[in-house]
Write a protein that holds these residues in place. Structure first.
Motif, PDB file in Angstrom:
ATOM      1  N   THR A 169       0.835  -1.200   0.000  1.00 42.33           N
ATOM      2  CA  THR A 169       0.000   0.000   0.000  1.00 42.33           C
ATOM      3  C   THR A 169       0.864   1.243   0.000  1.00 42.33           C
ATOM      4  O   THR A 169       2.012   1.207   0.436  1.00 42.33           O
ATOM      5  N   TYR A 209       5.240   2.636  -2.356  1.00 48.10           N
ATOM      6  CA  TYR A 209       4.537   1.425  -1.962  1.00 48.10           C
ATOM      7  C   TYR A 209       5.304   0.701  -0.851  1.00 48.10           C
ATOM      8  O   TYR A 209       6.494   0.433  -0.985  1.00 48.10           O
ATOM      9  N   MET A 250      -9.166   0.463  -1.495  1.00 47.01           N
ATOM     10  CA  MET A 250      -8.460  -0.265  -2.544  1.00 47.01           C
ATOM     11  C   MET A 250      -9.280  -0.333  -3.828  1.00 47.01           C
ATOM     12  O   MET A 250      -8.734  -0.587  -4.907  1.00 47.01           O
ATOM     13  N   ARG A 283      -2.856   0.004  -9.183  1.00 49.67           N
ATOM     14  CA  ARG A 283      -1.984   1.075  -8.710  1.00 49.67           C
ATOM     15  C   ARG A 283      -2.833   2.204  -8.129  1.00 49.67           C
ATOM     16  O   ARG A 283      -3.925   2.506  -8.630  1.00 49.67           O
ATOM     17  N   CYS A 284      -2.305   2.845  -7.104  1.00 49.53           N
ATOM     18  CA  CYS A 284      -3.016   3.974  -6.505  1.00 49.53           C
ATOM     19  C   CYS A 284      -2.927   5.178  -7.434  1.00 49.53           C
ATOM     20  O   CYS A 284      -1.862   5.481  -7.957  1.00 49.53           O
ATOM     21  N   ARG A 285      -4.053   5.821  -7.637  1.00 46.41           N
ATOM     22  CA  ARG A 285      -4.079   6.949  -8.575  1.00 46.41           C
ATOM     23  C   ARG A 285      -4.632   8.228  -7.952  1.00 46.41           C
ATOM     24  O   ARG A 285      -4.673   9.261  -8.597  1.00 46.41           O
ATOM     25  N   GLU A 332      -3.276   5.689   1.084  1.00 50.91           N
ATOM     26  CA  GLU A 332      -4.264   4.638   1.308  1.00 50.91           C
ATOM     27  C   GLU A 332      -4.357   4.281   2.780  1.00 50.91           C
ATOM     28  O   GLU A 332      -5.441   4.026   3.314  1.00 50.91           O
ATOM     29  N   ARG A 341      -8.327   1.959  -6.797  1.00 53.75           N
ATOM     30  CA  ARG A 341      -7.127   1.740  -7.600  1.00 53.75           C
ATOM     31  C   ARG A 341      -7.491   1.506  -9.059  1.00 53.75           C
ATOM     32  O   ARG A 341      -8.578   1.031  -9.372  1.00 53.75           O
ATOM     33  N   GLU A 342      -6.535   1.840  -9.936  1.00 56.36           N
ATOM     34  CA  GLU A 342      -6.697   1.552 -11.356  1.00 56.36           C
ATOM     35  C   GLU A 342      -5.521   0.694 -11.787  1.00 56.36           C
ATOM     36  O   GLU A 342      -4.370   1.083 -11.579  1.00 56.36           O
ATOM     37  N   TRP A 356       4.107   8.094  -5.773  1.00 54.62           N
ATOM     38  CA  TRP A 356       3.658   7.194  -4.708  1.00 54.62           C
ATOM     39  C   TRP A 356       4.788   6.294  -4.208  1.00 54.62           C
ATOM     40  O   TRP A 356       5.693   5.947  -4.969  1.00 54.62           O
TER      41      TRP A 356
END
Lengths: 110, 110
Positions: A11, A50, A88, A95-97, A15, A91-92, A48
């Motif tokens: 994450t 992760y 979650m 991946r976090c957008r 998030e 996400r797209e 970002w």
DNA sequence: TTAATAGTTGCACTATAGTGCAACAATGCA
DNA sequence: TGCATTGTTGCACTATAGTGCAACTATTAA
């Protein structure tokens, strides 16, 4: 404070902020401590970062096992987890957008 | 501080003092905290109090497993354990019969 | 019943860990 | 290039946890 991301996911910070409802700098420092203890890896990807729990250390396996077994009498963890699952969904392609969604915890909140 | 009596034994305070080389009141308080957390039982037997780790709680099993797996890079735990083994040899019929042996940690040491 | 022994605890103190603000770096989009 | 966005960190402050002394209880043995 407790690490709650025992779902095995990786994450990014925003998030976690939306899941745990704690300010960004707090969680950032918390993650730093865990990282320096060798339990967490950080992987930068654009804006970002992760975070993922280390799995390759021998004595960590029973530790994670314990965290999964821990009771959740007050339901706080369940609520955090529910917010995490919801978050979650934003996400797209895995991946976090988006940034922090909670307006009270977002950057420019005055 | 860390609980080191992961040998599965039940021990009284003076035995721990001689093993860990920490003052009696320190260990007494440490044990109290662990007891209040529900991880330890205390059983009084004459002048001695025998402490034993609780085994019946679900999430404690992986915790103990982790403690057994933990590395001992500096050898401190090994030294503590060696002193503990030696100290247990002073028992008679499996019961502690002597007080603190270390003169620097004993009661009337001035 | 007195003294010694095993263990506990109140109190004041010190050390460490957590908090909040604000400034900062780094990245990507207009 | 400039600005918004994601995340990090130095600093001062507060809260919590650990420490040492000394007084205390409870039990046993003389």
């Amino acid at each position: 404070m407790r690490l709650l991301a025992m779902t095995g996911e990786e994450t990014c910070l925003c998030e976690l902020v939306d899941s745990l409802l704690e300010p960004q700098y707090k969680l950032s420092r918390h993650l730093k401590i865990i990282r320096q203890a060798g339990l967490l890896t950080a992987e930068k990807e654009g804006r970002w970062v992760y975070h993922r729990l280390v799995q390759e250390v021998l004595f960590l396996e029973p530790l994670y096992q314990m965290l999964k077994t821990l009771p959740d009498n007050d339901g706080i963890f369940a609520a955090d987890l529910a917010r995490f699952r919801e978050r979650m969904c934003l996400r797209e392609d895995g991946r976090c957008r988006v940034g922090i969604q909670n307006p009270e915890l977002a950057e420019g909140s005055v």
